[in-house]
Design a protein around this motif. Structure first.
Motif, PDB file in Angstrom:
ATOM      1  N   LEU A 302       0.783  -1.252  -0.068  1.00 15.70           N
ATOM      2  CA  LEU A 302      -0.004  -0.200   0.062  1.00 15.70           C
ATOM      3  C   LEU A 302       0.800   1.088  -0.138  1.00 15.70           C
ATOM      4  CD1 LEU A 302      -2.641   1.495   0.510  1.00 15.70           C
ATOM      5  CD2 LEU A 302      -2.188   1.266   2.825  1.00 15.70           C
ATOM      6  N   ALA A 303       0.450   2.169  -0.968  1.00 14.40           N
ATOM      7  CA  ALA A 303       0.994   3.685  -0.814  1.00 14.40           C
ATOM      8  C   ALA A 303       0.019   4.459  -0.027  1.00 14.40           C
ATOM      9  CB  ALA A 303       1.324   4.122  -2.078  1.00 14.40           C
ATOM     10  N   GLY A 304       0.083   4.782   1.129  1.00 12.53           N
ATOM     11  CA  GLY A 304      -0.885   5.447   1.894  1.00 12.53           C
ATOM     12  C   GLY A 304      -0.780   6.803   2.274  1.00 12.53           C
ATOM     13  N   ASP A 305      -1.902   7.547   2.561  1.00 12.78           N
ATOM     14  CA  ASP A 305      -1.816   9.095   2.894  1.00 12.78           C
ATOM     15  C   ASP A 305      -2.700   9.227   4.181  1.00 12.78           C
ATOM     16  OD1 ASP A 305      -0.689  10.237   0.330  1.00 12.78           O
ATOM     17  OD2 ASP A 305      -2.347   9.191  -0.608  1.00 12.78           O
ATOM     18  N   ALA A 306      -2.025  10.354   4.921  1.00 11.30           N
ATOM     19  CA  ALA A 306      -2.529  10.680   6.274  1.00 11.30           C
ATOM     20  C   ALA A 306      -3.641  11.381   5.820  1.00 11.30           C
ATOM     21  CB  ALA A 306      -1.529  11.390   7.091  1.00 11.30           C
ATOM     22  N   ARG A 307      -4.842  11.243   6.621  1.00 12.59           N
ATOM     23  CA  ARG A 307      -6.010  12.042   6.428  1.00 12.59           C
ATOM     24  C   ARG A 307      -6.460  12.182   7.959  1.00 12.59           C
ATOM     25  NH1 ARG A 307      -9.478   9.052   1.723  1.00 12.59           N
ATOM     26  NH2 ARG A 307      -7.860   9.350  -0.024  1.00 12.59           N
ATOM     27  N   PRO A 343       7.127  10.852  -8.093  1.00 12.23           N
ATOM     28  CA  PRO A 343       6.414   9.898  -7.571  1.00 12.23           C
ATOM     29  C   PRO A 343       6.634   9.457  -6.139  1.00 12.23           C
ATOM     30  CG  PRO A 343       6.868   9.655  -9.814  1.00 12.23           C
ATOM     31  CD  PRO A 343       7.795  10.711  -9.407  1.00 12.23           C
ATOM     32  N   PHE A 344       7.621   9.311  -5.785  1.00 13.99           N
ATOM     33  CA  PHE A 344       8.083   8.565  -4.535  1.00 13.99           C
ATOM     34  C   PHE A 344       7.717   9.446  -3.375  1.00 13.99           C
ATOM     35  CE2 PHE A 344      12.037  10.112  -6.462  1.00 13.99           C
ATOM     36  CZ  PHE A 344      12.457  11.035  -5.422  1.00 13.99           C
ATOM     37  N   THR A 345       7.716  10.744  -3.680  1.00 14.32           N
ATOM     38  CA  THR A 345       7.341  11.739  -2.447  1.00 14.32           C
ATOM     39  C   THR A 345       5.871  11.868  -2.292  1.00 14.32           C
ATOM     40  OG1 THR A 345       7.852  13.550  -4.057  1.00 14.32           O
ATOM     41  CG2 THR A 345       9.318  12.629  -2.533  1.00 14.32           C
ATOM     42  N   LYS A 346       4.775  11.353  -3.168  1.00 12.95           N
ATOM     43  CA  LYS A 346       3.511  11.895  -3.151  1.00 12.95           C
ATOM     44  C   LYS A 346       2.800  11.076  -2.137  1.00 12.95           C
ATOM     45  CE  LYS A 346       3.239  13.188  -8.064  1.00 12.95           C
ATOM     46  NZ  LYS A 346       2.853  12.874  -9.420  1.00 12.95           N
ATOM     47  N   HIS A 347       3.302  10.205  -1.378  1.00 18.88           N
ATOM     48  CA  HIS A 347       2.546   9.536  -0.394  1.00 18.88           C
ATOM     49  C   HIS A 347       3.186   9.658   0.817  1.00 18.88           C
ATOM     50  CE1 HIS A 347      -0.080   8.007  -3.216  1.00 18.88           C
ATOM     51  NE2 HIS A 347       0.576   7.730  -4.098  1.00 18.88           N
ATOM     52  N   ASP A 348       2.336   9.549   2.079  1.00 13.62           N
ATOM     53  CA  ASP A 348       3.161   9.735   3.407  1.00 13.62           C
ATOM     54  C   ASP A 348       3.748   8.378   3.885  1.00 13.62           C
ATOM     55  OD1 ASP A 348       2.180  12.412   3.895  1.00 13.62           O
ATOM     56  OD2 ASP A 348       0.095  11.727   3.931  1.00 13.62           O
ATOM     57  N   ARG A 366      21.250  -0.397  -5.225  1.00 12.85           N
ATOM     58  CA  ARG A 366      21.391  -1.757  -5.454  1.00 12.85           C
ATOM     59  C   ARG A 366      20.768  -2.257  -6.850  1.00 12.85           C
ATOM     60  NH1 ARG A 366      22.243  -0.413  -0.665  1.00 12.85           N
ATOM     61  NH2 ARG A 366      23.403  -1.713   1.247  1.00 12.85           N
ATOM     62  N   ASN A 367      21.443  -3.330  -7.367  1.00 14.13           N
ATOM     63  CA  ASN A 367      20.681  -3.822  -8.717  1.00 14.13           C
ATOM     64  C   ASN A 367      19.673  -4.773  -8.172  1.00 14.13           C
ATOM     65  OD1 ASN A 367      20.182  -4.912 -11.046  1.00 14.13           O
ATOM     66  ND2 ASN A 367      22.399  -4.581 -11.768  1.00 14.13           N
ATOM     67  N   CYS A 368      18.644  -4.676  -8.406  1.00 14.14           N
ATOM     68  CA  CYS A 368      17.463  -5.682  -7.923  1.00 14.14           C
ATOM     69  C   CYS A 368      16.995  -6.292  -8.993  1.00 14.14           C
ATOM     70  CB  CYS A 368      16.569  -4.801  -7.207  1.00 14.14           C
ATOM     71  SG  CYS A 368      17.093  -4.054  -5.702  1.00 14.14           S
ATOM     72  N   GLY A 369      17.535  -6.191 -10.291  1.00 11.83           N
ATOM     73  CA  GLY A 369      17.358  -6.985 -11.442  1.00 11.83           C
ATOM     74  C   GLY A 369      16.420  -5.889 -12.478  1.00 11.83           C
ATOM     75  N   ALA A 370      16.401  -6.537 -13.635  1.00 11.86           N
ATOM     76  CA  ALA A 370      15.807  -5.632 -14.635  1.00 11.86           C
ATOM     77  C   ALA A 370      14.508  -5.452 -14.368  1.00 11.86           C
ATOM     78  CB  ALA A 370      15.918  -6.315 -16.083  1.00 11.86           C
ATOM     79  N   GLY A 371      14.102  -4.018 -14.620  1.00 16.75           N
ATOM     80  CA  GLY A 371      12.580  -3.489 -14.335  1.00 16.75           C
ATOM     81  C   GLY A 371      12.027  -3.502 -12.898  1.00 16.75           C
ATOM     82  N   HIS A 372      13.088  -3.766 -12.143  1.00 15.59           N
ATOM     83  CA  HIS A 372      12.400  -3.736 -10.648  1.00 15.59           C
ATOM     84  C   HIS A 372      12.166  -2.207 -10.189  1.00 15.59           C
ATOM     85  CE1 HIS A 372      12.086  -5.593  -6.752  1.00 15.59           C
ATOM     86  NE2 HIS A 372      12.640  -4.289  -6.113  1.00 15.59           N
ATOM     87  N   GLY A 373      12.775  -1.208 -10.714  1.00 14.67           N
ATOM     88  CA  GLY A 373      12.577  -0.188 -10.213  1.00 14.67           C
ATOM     89  C   GLY A 373      13.335   0.344  -8.940  1.00 14.67           C
ATOM     90  N   ARG A 374      13.821   1.738  -8.969  1.00 16.74           N
ATOM     91  CA  ARG A 374      14.735   2.170  -8.111  1.00 16.74           C
ATOM     92  C   ARG A 374      14.279   3.086  -6.959  1.00 16.74           C
ATOM     93  NH1 ARG A 374      18.684   5.388 -10.626  1.00 16.74           N
ATOM     94  NH2 ARG A 374      20.209   5.012  -8.997  1.00 16.74           N
ATOM     95  N   SER A 375      12.892   3.061  -6.716  1.00 13.16           N
ATOM     96  CA  SER A 375      12.246   4.185  -5.886  1.00 13.16           C
ATOM     97  C   SER A 375      10.984   3.190  -5.261  1.00 13.16           C
ATOM     98  CB  SER A 375      11.781   5.416  -6.404  1.00 13.16           C
ATOM     99  OG  SER A 375      11.072   5.286  -7.319  1.00 13.16           O
ATOM    100  N   ALA A 378       7.599   2.420  -6.827  1.00 18.81           N
ATOM    101  CA  ALA A 378       7.702   1.199  -7.830  1.00 18.81           C
ATOM    102  C   ALA A 378       7.623  -0.260  -7.390  1.00 18.81           C
ATOM    103  CB  ALA A 378       8.996   1.272  -8.730  1.00 18.81           C
ATOM    104  N   TRP A 379       7.959  -0.126  -6.062  1.00 23.06           N
ATOM    105  CA  TRP A 379       7.765  -1.582  -5.247  1.00 23.06           C
ATOM    106  C   TRP A 379       6.383  -1.904  -4.686  1.00 23.06           C
ATOM    107  CZ3 TRP A 379      12.529   0.300  -1.951  1.00 23.06           C
ATOM    108  CH2 TRP A 379      13.783   0.645  -2.823  1.00 23.06           C
TER     109      TRP A 379
END
Length: 444
Positions: A302-307, A343-348, A366-375, A378-379
């Motif tokens: 989950l990418a969550g936001d404080a409300r 994008p990585f700063t848009k959620h709390d 770290r190299n997590c493999g092709a297409g894994h994403g670096r932020s 993306a996870w």
């Protein structure tokens, strides 16, 4: 003129950091197994073992009877790392495990004019910038020597840079009895663990504060200097400092991330729950509005936001308090200014399934493999949470003021985790009130 943030020595350290990081997965498209092997070797060299020796052990019994225990280590990018954090309040027969690991996960600093953007942990030599502390900076405490990782300034390897001390925080509680007029009060005590790291003109105080009631505060304090190369004579995005209106300091943001890997009661398999409250208008015959709080299990990432009236907790998979209620820790957000530019700063807050390769919220080296994403954004891809990792983002928009020079007063940002049902009663309950669990006895 671009903002100059790191000296030549710091640039050399940052370059060494980058080259070493690239070496973790130097072959293009290196698979996850290769990355995991390299990451394991690097982690083993940087952090103490589970049964850390005396040099890496922190154990403090506070005056109110609570004992905190943990191990500490030091990493090239994150700086101070705490491991195996446990809490033992008065009346508990053994320590209660809380966190497996806890550390900074990024300090992202974008400037309002779009000219500069920094990842202070992974691209600016944060770990190498550890500063020596004087006894006056660690009042009543102990300053420990930290051996910095290889790759930085060879003349700056042994740093007296880790302070552990205790501090009074004021009232832990205050209660005057309605029955006998007696006042019950206690003054709270905290264990503080902190370092100071210099990155360019800024100096960051990384503070971990452990209260005797089980609460943990994570704070970053930014101080040092405003960059003198910032004074751009005004582009509509800064604030005038100094005489008249000729020198304008460029406004910028500090987006700080923490990474928490919980280990409640010794198990990584805690569950995440989200709570929301809804207020309804008064129904007929009621004196006021009603409010209902509903809990929801967060089963997937989950990418969550404080409300308003929203909060989260991590619930132990195995442990209960003496009232047979599951132990948990509630996440208590601090004041924040959300940065919407990335994008990585848009959620709390982010809850992700544990992956050893995912160590930094952005610019993950770290190299997590092709297409894994670096932020971290993306996870969050729908995995079921069986071993949740918590990432907390707290932002601060720094619009400079005259008072910021010179030196710049510390501006703090952070959050807390608070025990919820970890103990059956207030862990600092005085003996005279120890039988009042779930009721109030006459004459107390």
């Amino acid at each position: 003129m671009p903002v100059i943030r790191i000296s030549r020595a710091r640039r050399r350290a940052a370059l060494g950091l980058t080259l070493a990081a690239l070496a973790v997965g130097a072959t293009t498209g290196a698979g996850p197994a290769t990355a995991r092997t390299a990451a394991r070797a690097q982690a083993a060299a940087a952090a103490p073992a589970a049964d850390c020796g005396a040099a890496y052990r922190i154990e403090q019994k506070l005056a109110t009877g609570t004992t905190w225990r943990m191990c500490w280590g030091y990493e090239r990018e994150a700086g101070l790392v705490l491991e195996h954090v446990s809490y033992q309040p008065p009346g508990e027969p053994k320590p209660i495990k809380v966190l497996a690991t806890a550390k900074l996960a990024q300090i992202h600093v974008p400037y309002d004019d779009g000219g500069n953007e920094y990842s202070d942990l992974t691209r600016a030599g944060f770990g190498y910038g550890l500063l020596d502390l004087t006894p006056a900076e660690c009042p009543g405490g102990t300053i420990r020597t930290v051996k910095l990782p290889e790759g930085g300034d060879p003349e700056h390897r042994q740093v007296k840079g880790l302070c552990t001390t205790t501090r009074s925080r004021g009232h832990a509680y205050h209660m005057q009895s309605d029955q006998n007029g007696r006042t019950y009060q206690a003054q709270g005590k905290d264990l503080l663990v902190y370092t100071v790291n210099k990155v360019g003109w800024y100096e960051y105080i990384t503070e971990w504060r452990f209260q005797d009631d089980g609460t943990i505060h994570m704070n970053i304090g930014a101080t040092g200097s405003l960059s003198p190369y910032d004074y751009d004579a005004g582009d509509g995005r800064g604030w005038p400092v100094g005489k008249g209106a000729k020198a304008y300091a460029t406004s910028h943001s500090h987006n700080v991330f923490w990474r928490l890997n919980f280990d409640l009661d010794g198990s990584s398999k805690g569950r995440v729950e989200q709570y929301d409250s809804q207020v309804s208008a008064p129904a007929r015959g009621q004196q006021g509005p009603t409010e209902k709080t509903t809990g929801t299990k967060v089963a997937k990432e989950l990418a969550g936001d404080a409300r308003n009236s929203r909060w989260w907790r991590i619930v132990s998979a195995t442990g209960k308090n003496k009232d047979a209620h599951p132990r948990s820790y509630e996440i208590v957000p601090g004041a924040t200014t959300k940065y919407l530019g990335r994008p990585f700063t848009k959620h709390d807050i982010y809850f992700t399934e544990y992956n050893r390769c995912e160590q930094f919220a952005s610019d993950n080296l770290r190299n997590c493999g092709a297409g894994h994403g670096r932020s971290v954004d993306a996870w969050v891809n729908g995995q079921t949470l069986t071993h949740p990792v918590v990432w907390v983002n707290v932002g601060f928009h720094h619009i400079a003021r005259d008072e910021d020079q010179q030196p710049m007063p510390v501006h703090w940002q952070g959050f807390s985790i608070a025990p919820r049902d970890v103990t059956a009663m207030n862990p600092l309950t005085p003996p005279a009130l120890a039988d009042q669990n779930g009721h109030v006895r006459d004459g107390s």
